[in-house]
Design a protein around this motif. Sequence first.
Motif, PDB file in Angstrom:
ATOM      1  N   TYR A 116       6.548  12.460   7.116  1.00 60.75           N
ATOM      2  CA  TYR A 116       5.758  11.396   6.479  1.00 60.75           C
ATOM      3  C   TYR A 116       4.849  11.953   5.377  1.00 60.75           C
ATOM      4  O   TYR A 116       4.822  11.425   4.263  1.00 60.75           O
ATOM      5  N   GLU A 117       4.151  13.051   5.670  1.00 62.78           N
ATOM      6  CA  GLU A 117       3.203  13.614   4.698  1.00 62.78           C
ATOM      7  C   GLU A 117       3.903  14.062   3.406  1.00 62.78           C
ATOM      8  O   GLU A 117       3.391  13.861   2.312  1.00 62.78           O
ATOM      9  N   THR A 147       2.425  -5.748   1.919  1.00 61.76           N
ATOM     10  CA  THR A 147       1.795  -4.996   3.018  1.00 61.76           C
ATOM     11  C   THR A 147       1.614  -5.902   4.241  1.00 61.76           C
ATOM     12  O   THR A 147       1.027  -6.978   4.126  1.00 61.76           O
ATOM     13  N   GLU A 154       0.640   3.912   1.763  1.00 60.70           N
ATOM     14  CA  GLU A 154       0.933   4.348   3.139  1.00 60.70           C
ATOM     15  C   GLU A 154       2.086   3.540   3.728  1.00 60.70           C
ATOM     16  O   GLU A 154       2.985   4.082   4.348  1.00 60.70           O
ATOM     17  N   GLU A 155       2.066   2.232   3.498  1.00 55.94           N
ATOM     18  CA  GLU A 155       3.137   1.410   4.070  1.00 55.94           C
ATOM     19  C   GLU A 155       4.477   1.700   3.384  1.00 55.94           C
ATOM     20  O   GLU A 155       5.530   1.764   4.019  1.00 55.94           O
ATOM     21  N   ALA A 177       5.384   4.547   2.073  1.00 53.80           N
ATOM     22  CA  ALA A 177       5.860   5.854   2.566  1.00 53.80           C
ATOM     23  C   ALA A 177       6.459   5.696   3.962  1.00 53.80           C
ATOM     24  O   ALA A 177       7.513   6.265   4.260  1.00 53.80           O
ATOM     25  N   LYS A 178       5.824   4.902   4.785  1.00 56.34           N
ATOM     26  CA  LYS A 178       6.313   4.706   6.157  1.00 56.34           C
ATOM     27  C   LYS A 178       7.705   4.049   6.144  1.00 56.34           C
ATOM     28  O   LYS A 178       8.615   4.451   6.848  1.00 56.34           O
ATOM     29  N   GLU A 218       3.727   9.426  -4.210  1.00 56.95           N
ATOM     30  CA  GLU A 218       2.538   9.384  -5.055  1.00 56.95           C
ATOM     31  C   GLU A 218       2.846  10.007  -6.421  1.00 56.95           C
ATOM     32  O   GLU A 218       2.459   9.477  -7.463  1.00 56.95           O
ATOM     33  N   SER A 221       0.849  -1.191   0.000  1.00 59.68           N
ATOM     34  CA  SER A 221       0.000   0.000   0.000  1.00 59.68           C
ATOM     35  C   SER A 221       0.885   1.241   0.000  1.00 59.68           C
ATOM     36  O   SER A 221       2.018   1.210   0.493  1.00 59.68           O
ATOM     37  N   LEU A 228       4.990  10.964   1.478  1.00 55.93           N
ATOM     38  CA  LEU A 228       3.817  10.309   0.887  1.00 55.93           C
ATOM     39  C   LEU A 228       3.438  11.010  -0.426  1.00 55.93           C
ATOM     40  O   LEU A 228       3.210  10.357  -1.444  1.00 55.93           O
TER      41      LEU A 228
END
Length: 216
Positions: free
Chosen positions: A166-167, A200, A147-148, A150-151, A174, A145, A170
């Motif tokens: 993080y933002e 994920t 989100e994962e 990016a983390k 993207e 995913s 992300l």
Amino acid sequence: MKIAIDGPAGAGKSTVAQIVAARLGYIYIDTGAMYRALAWAVIRSGLPADDEEAVSRLLSQGTIELRRTEAGQGVLWKGRDITAQIRTPEVSNVSSIVASLGKVREQMLHLQRELARQGSVVMDGRDIGTHVLPDADVKIFLTASLEERAKRRVDELHAKGYDVEYETLLAELEERDRRDSERSVAPLRRAKDAHLVDTTGKSIEEVIDEILKICL
Ligand code: DC
């Protein structure tokens, strides 16, 4: 034996591909590192990253070497070790821009096929199963995913001492996904015959086991 591992940024390709190659005794080729080396040279030269002629000329005048070291894979541009410099967010963004240039991809394709002739290889990137090694014996499309991914990138960069949010990451990831998937030449695509592996929520060891089962 040729193993192609493709997928978006942060899916864990290099970590996994490197270990799979070591377990099988194959050569590991990180094609993203080749685009990153060129991006580093572009930034250093001050050329606009989207100038196809100039970037392509820079690549013809330079050399990119991948070298296996104790600490993983090393990258050299014209004999200079730039391994530690190519993982910054700036190089990530510029590498995705130079990777959208048709001439550059054509040159990289030749270099990468030449490297694959060395023997049994695990090669990772975006277009390995679709363009570079369409006849690969095993094709894997590794994903996770957004989100994962990016983390994972944030944790990786924090561990290296980079202060990233993080933002922000992300949003950059993207944008890079969009550029890598929507470009007209050799976009990021799952080859029809590629096995889909979603990482994920899985540990590196679980993913490696899954890939080795597919390969053996
Ligand atoms: O896998 P990576 O994040 O190190 O790759 C850096 C950039 O290079 C990525 O944004 C897309 C590009 N790339 C590519 O277009 N084709 C490849 N085979 C490998 C990487």
